[in-house]
Write a protein that holds these residues in place. Structure first.
Motif, mmCIF file in Angstrom:
data_model
loop_
_atom_site.group_PDB
_atom_site.id
_atom_site.type_symbol
_atom_site.label_atom_id
_atom_site.label_comp_id
_atom_site.label_asym_id
_atom_site.label_seq_id
_atom_site.Cartn_x
_atom_site.Cartn_y
_atom_site.Cartn_z
ATOM 1 N N ILE A 114 17.034 -6.944 -6.932
ATOM 2 C CA ILE A 114 15.925 -7.611 -7.618
ATOM 3 C C ILE A 114 16.456 -8.676 -8.558
ATOM 4 C CG2 ILE A 114 14.127 -7.282 -9.376
ATOM 5 C CD1 ILE A 114 13.390 -4.657 -7.999
ATOM 6 N N ALA A 115 17.483 -8.336 -9.330
ATOM 7 C CA ALA A 115 18.069 -9.309 -10.249
ATOM 8 C C ALA A 115 18.575 -10.534 -9.498
ATOM 9 C CB ALA A 115 19.200 -8.663 -11.050
ATOM 10 N N ALA A 116 19.251 -10.329 -8.390
ATOM 11 C CA ALA A 116 19.811 -11.446 -7.616
ATOM 12 C C ALA A 116 18.717 -12.358 -7.073
ATOM 13 C CB ALA A 116 20.661 -10.905 -6.474
ATOM 14 N N LEU A 117 17.694 -11.772 -6.458
ATOM 15 C CA LEU A 117 16.647 -12.581 -5.831
ATOM 16 C C LEU A 117 15.795 -13.309 -6.868
ATOM 17 C CD1 LEU A 117 15.596 -10.139 -2.974
ATOM 18 C CD2 LEU A 117 16.976 -12.217 -2.768
ATOM 19 N N VAL A 118 15.527 -12.646 -7.992
ATOM 20 C CA VAL A 118 14.764 -13.312 -9.057
ATOM 21 C C VAL A 118 15.557 -14.468 -9.638
ATOM 22 C CG1 VAL A 118 13.830 -13.033 -11.378
ATOM 23 C CG2 VAL A 118 13.350 -11.309 -9.627
ATOM 24 N N MET A 119 16.829 -14.254 -9.901
ATOM 25 C CA MET A 119 17.647 -15.321 -10.487
ATOM 26 C C MET A 119 17.741 -16.524 -9.552
ATOM 27 S SD MET A 119 18.477 -14.541 -13.508
ATOM 28 C CE MET A 119 18.232 -13.062 -14.514
ATOM 29 N N LYS A 120 17.864 -16.272 -8.266
ATOM 30 C CA LYS A 120 17.933 -17.395 -7.323
ATOM 31 C C LYS A 120 16.591 -18.111 -7.234
ATOM 32 C CE LYS A 120 20.712 -19.797 -4.870
ATOM 33 N NZ LYS A 120 21.861 -20.473 -5.513
ATOM 34 N N GLN A 121 15.511 -17.359 -7.362
ATOM 35 C CA GLN A 121 14.181 -17.975 -7.348
ATOM 36 C C GLN A 121 13.982 -18.880 -8.569
ATOM 37 O OE1 GLN A 121 10.854 -15.195 -7.024
ATOM 38 N NE2 GLN A 121 9.568 -16.531 -8.284
ATOM 39 N N LEU A 122 14.384 -18.413 -9.739
ATOM 40 C CA LEU A 122 14.119 -19.148 -10.972
ATOM 41 C C LEU A 122 15.199 -20.175 -11.301
ATOM 42 C CD1 LEU A 122 12.734 -16.304 -13.269
ATOM 43 C CD2 LEU A 122 11.517 -17.804 -11.682
ATOM 44 N N PHE A 123 16.403 -19.983 -10.770
ATOM 45 C CA PHE A 123 17.501 -20.929 -11.000
ATOM 46 C C PHE A 123 18.098 -21.331 -9.653
ATOM 47 C CE2 PHE A 123 17.194 -18.054 -14.640
ATOM 48 C CZ PHE A 123 17.112 -18.944 -15.699
ATOM 49 N N PRO A 124 17.321 -22.031 -8.822
ATOM 50 C CA PRO A 124 17.760 -22.307 -7.446
ATOM 51 C C PRO A 124 19.025 -23.149 -7.348
ATOM 52 C CG PRO A 124 15.796 -23.579 -7.993
ATOM 53 C CD PRO A 124 15.983 -22.599 -9.099
ATOM 54 N N GLU A 125 19.315 -23.954 -8.378
ATOM 55 C CA GLU A 125 20.507 -24.803 -8.324
ATOM 56 C C GLU A 125 21.753 -24.093 -8.848
ATOM 57 O OE1 GLU A 125 20.211 -27.658 -6.776
ATOM 58 O OE2 GLU A 125 18.080 -27.159 -6.560
ATOM 59 N N THR A 126 21.608 -22.906 -9.407
ATOM 60 C CA THR A 126 22.736 -22.169 -9.979
ATOM 61 C C THR A 126 23.313 -21.219 -8.936
ATOM 62 O OG1 THR A 126 21.697 -22.243 -12.161
ATOM 63 C CG2 THR A 126 23.469 -20.641 -11.842
ATOM 64 N N PRO A 127 24.632 -21.233 -8.722
ATOM 65 C CA PRO A 127 25.229 -20.261 -7.797
ATOM 66 C C PRO A 127 24.968 -18.831 -8.273
ATOM 67 C CG PRO A 127 26.808 -21.985 -8.370
ATOM 68 C CD PRO A 127 25.641 -22.152 -9.291
ATOM 69 N N VAL A 128 24.592 -17.978 -7.338
ATOM 70 C CA VAL A 128 24.363 -16.569 -7.644
ATOM 71 C C VAL A 128 25.237 -15.731 -6.715
ATOM 72 C CG1 VAL A 128 22.701 -14.662 -7.634
ATOM 73 C CG2 VAL A 128 21.986 -16.931 -8.436
ATOM 74 N N GLY A 188 0.802 -1.213 0.000
ATOM 75 C CA GLY A 188 0.000 0.000 0.000
ATOM 76 C C GLY A 188 0.830 1.254 0.000
ATOM 77 N N ASN A 189 2.133 1.088 0.212
ATOM 78 C CA ASN A 189 3.057 2.203 0.123
ATOM 79 C C ASN A 189 3.571 2.285 -1.314
ATOM 80 O OD1 ASN A 189 5.923 3.315 0.185
ATOM 81 N ND2 ASN A 189 5.220 3.818 2.250
ATOM 82 N N ALA A 190 3.558 3.459 -1.922
ATOM 83 C CA ALA A 190 3.852 3.600 -3.353
ATOM 84 C C ALA A 190 5.222 3.059 -3.725
ATOM 85 C CB ALA A 190 3.729 5.063 -3.765
ATOM 86 N N ILE A 191 6.245 3.365 -2.929
ATOM 87 C CA ILE A 191 7.595 2.920 -3.263
ATOM 88 C C ILE A 191 7.720 1.403 -3.120
ATOM 89 C CG2 ILE A 191 9.994 2.969 -2.430
ATOM 90 C CD1 ILE A 191 9.617 5.983 -1.996
ATOM 91 N N VAL A 192 7.133 0.857 -2.069
ATOM 92 C CA VAL A 192 7.174 -0.596 -1.869
ATOM 93 C C VAL A 192 6.409 -1.304 -2.976
ATOM 94 C CG1 VAL A 192 6.503 -2.484 -0.341
ATOM 95 C CG2 VAL A 192 7.453 -0.377 0.623
ATOM 96 N N ASP A 193 5.229 -0.804 -3.293
ATOM 97 C CA ASP A 193 4.413 -1.445 -4.337
ATOM 98 C C ASP A 193 5.124 -1.407 -5.691
ATOM 99 O OD1 ASP A 193 2.519 -1.915 -2.432
ATOM 100 O OD2 ASP A 193 1.110 -0.371 -3.114
ATOM 101 N N LYS A 194 5.788 -0.313 -5.983
ATOM 102 C CA LYS A 194 6.533 -0.216 -7.244
ATOM 103 C C LYS A 194 7.701 -1.201 -7.267
ATOM 104 C CE LYS A 194 8.977 3.012 -10.267
ATOM 105 N NZ LYS A 194 9.439 4.418 -10.453
ATOM 106 N N TYR A 195 8.375 -1.341 -6.134
ATOM 107 C CA TYR A 195 9.499 -2.272 -6.030
ATOM 108 C C TYR A 195 9.019 -3.704 -6.274
ATOM 109 C CZ TYR A 195 14.053 -3.863 -4.218
ATOM 110 O OH TYR A 195 15.304 -4.419 -4.078
ATOM 111 N N ILE A 196 7.921 -4.070 -5.635
ATOM 112 C CA ILE A 196 7.385 -5.424 -5.782
ATOM 113 C C ILE A 196 6.910 -5.664 -7.212
ATOM 114 C CG2 ILE A 196 5.526 -6.970 -5.070
ATOM 115 C CD1 ILE A 196 7.787 -6.773 -3.033
ATOM 116 N N GLN A 197 6.265 -4.684 -7.833
ATOM 117 C CA GLN A 197 5.826 -4.863 -9.219
ATOM 118 C C GLN A 197 7.021 -5.009 -10.153
ATOM 119 O OE1 GLN A 197 2.622 -5.353 -10.468
ATOM 120 N NE2 GLN A 197 3.904 -5.972 -12.207
#
Length: 378
Positions: A99-113, A64-73
């Motif tokens: 964001i890049a780091a957390l997304v990559m670890k989510q989608l490629f959990p077996e790949t070192p990040v 509900g906070n604009a900056i947080v909501d934008k970050y999550i989107q």
């Protein structure tokens, strides 16, 4: 090794990361490594819909906070774009944004990040007056550091001071590595010149965190004392109109040139004399190293990574932040004594070549990457 460099902004965008990563890719390609760049195009907006879940904290408390909501989107958009574009496997992913780091670890959990944290988004927002320290946006953004610590294989940052800053938000700061930014010397071509009127230059986003209001006040003091100068400001941002108005009010608009955004300011810098940037905070301050490689005298504030680059009185001058008089005095010393100015510039260039060479970055990164090399089967 097959390595993905996961950026946030496209590599043609300005900033320390874009100044370095494409040149790193070029060097590794010449060494026979397979390295790709990946980023989220600016035109991708509000496409992602997958639920976001963090392991170490509940981000929905801040919804509900604009900056947080934008970050999550933006996180959701990065997931959407990554799923659509990346189909192959990598031996290692090196991310350059949370964001890049957390997304990559989510989608490629077996790949070192591994993750290089180049700057502090929340600190810039605080200094720019967008959020309050300790407020919900600040707590959300600083909680991301702990999430990174939990998820990625290695966190690296760009300066000792920034590692100390992050230490307050993680459980084991000793595990954070430091690899300062590096620069390809071939990009910088110092040009011998004699300017009858000293030429000052600053390159940055035009936002309050960079302290350009302090610089304009200092330049007004220089003018009042009869020192001639021209101030060149390269960059754009939300503070431009306010800064132009301040230059008018301080009666230095005729001495100040606002250029706007420039893709390769290093091609412009060698024609000037003094680089000055009175930042209120700076994780590293890549532009100081770039200016040093152009053989400009350096003037900066005693904050963050700037103070790690400049040894006061040896390869530049340091002043306290928020002090236009001290800044004016430092600039006055360099304007009044060209020999001193040249000596500082030479010393700054020598340190930058030795400490911030791209070869040094390649050696440090290779050592980090090789930890994750796939070992051959017995």
């Amino acid at each position: 090794m097959n390595i993905l460099q996961a950026l946030f902004f496209p590599p043609e965008q300005p900033g320390g990361v874009s100044s370095m990563i494409p040149y790193i890719q070029e060097r590794y390609t010449k060494k026979g490594w397979d390295m790709e760049l990946f980023s989220l195009p600016k035109r991708v907006r509000s496409k992602g819909t997958e639920e976001v879940v963090f392991q170490t904290f509940d981000w929905k408390k801040y919804a509900g906070n604009a900056i947080v909501d934008k970050y999550i989107q933006t996180y959701k958009d990065y997931v959407w774009w990554t799923r659509m574009r990346l189909k192959k496997k990598y031996d290692l992913i090196h991310a350059h944004h949370p964001i890049a780091a957390l997304v990559m670890k989510q989608l490629f959990p077996e790949t070192p990040v591994v993750m290089t944290i180049h700057s502090s988004y929340e600190r810039e927002l605080v200094l720019n007056g967008k959020i309050k320290e300790g407020g919900p946006e600040h707590v959300f953004l600083t909680s991301i550091y702990r999430e990174l610590e939990e998820k990625v294989n290695q966190i690296v940052t760009v300066s000792v001071s920034f590692k100390q800053y992050i230490a307050d938000y993680v459980q084991d700061p000793d595990k954070i590595g430091i690899i300062p930014n590096g620069f390809d010397e071939k990009r910088f071509r110092p040009i011998p010149h004699e300017n009858a009127v000293p030429q000052l230059i600053s390159v940055c986003r035009l936002v309050p965190a960079k302290g350009l209001d302090i610089l304009l006040q200092a330049c007004a003091e220089l003018k009042s004392k009869g020192h001639p100068f021209v101030l060149h400001l390269i960059g754009d941002g939300p503070s431009r109109a306010e800064l132009e108005q301040l230059a008018v009010e301080l009666n230095i608009y005729d001495e100040t040139i606002f250029y706007g955004y420039m893709l390769h300011p290093e091609e412009f810098m060698p024609f000037f004399d003094i680089f000055v940037l009175p930042s209120r905070a700076e994780a590293f301050g890549s532009v100081f190293a770039e200016a040093a490689l152009c053989l400009l005298a350096l003037v900066g504030t005693n904050v963050g990574g700037i103070a790690e680059q400049i040894e006061n009185g040896r390869n530049g001058l340091l002043v306290p932040p928020e002090d236009p008089h001290a800044l004016a005095h430092a600039l006055e010393k360099l304007i009044a004594d060209p020999s001193y100015r040249y000596a500082l510039a030479r010393s700054a260039g020598e340190k930058a070549k030795k400490t911030y060479s791209l070869n040094r970055v390649i050696r440090q990164m290779t050592k980090m990457y090789e930890v994750y090399k796939t070992k051959p089967a017995d």
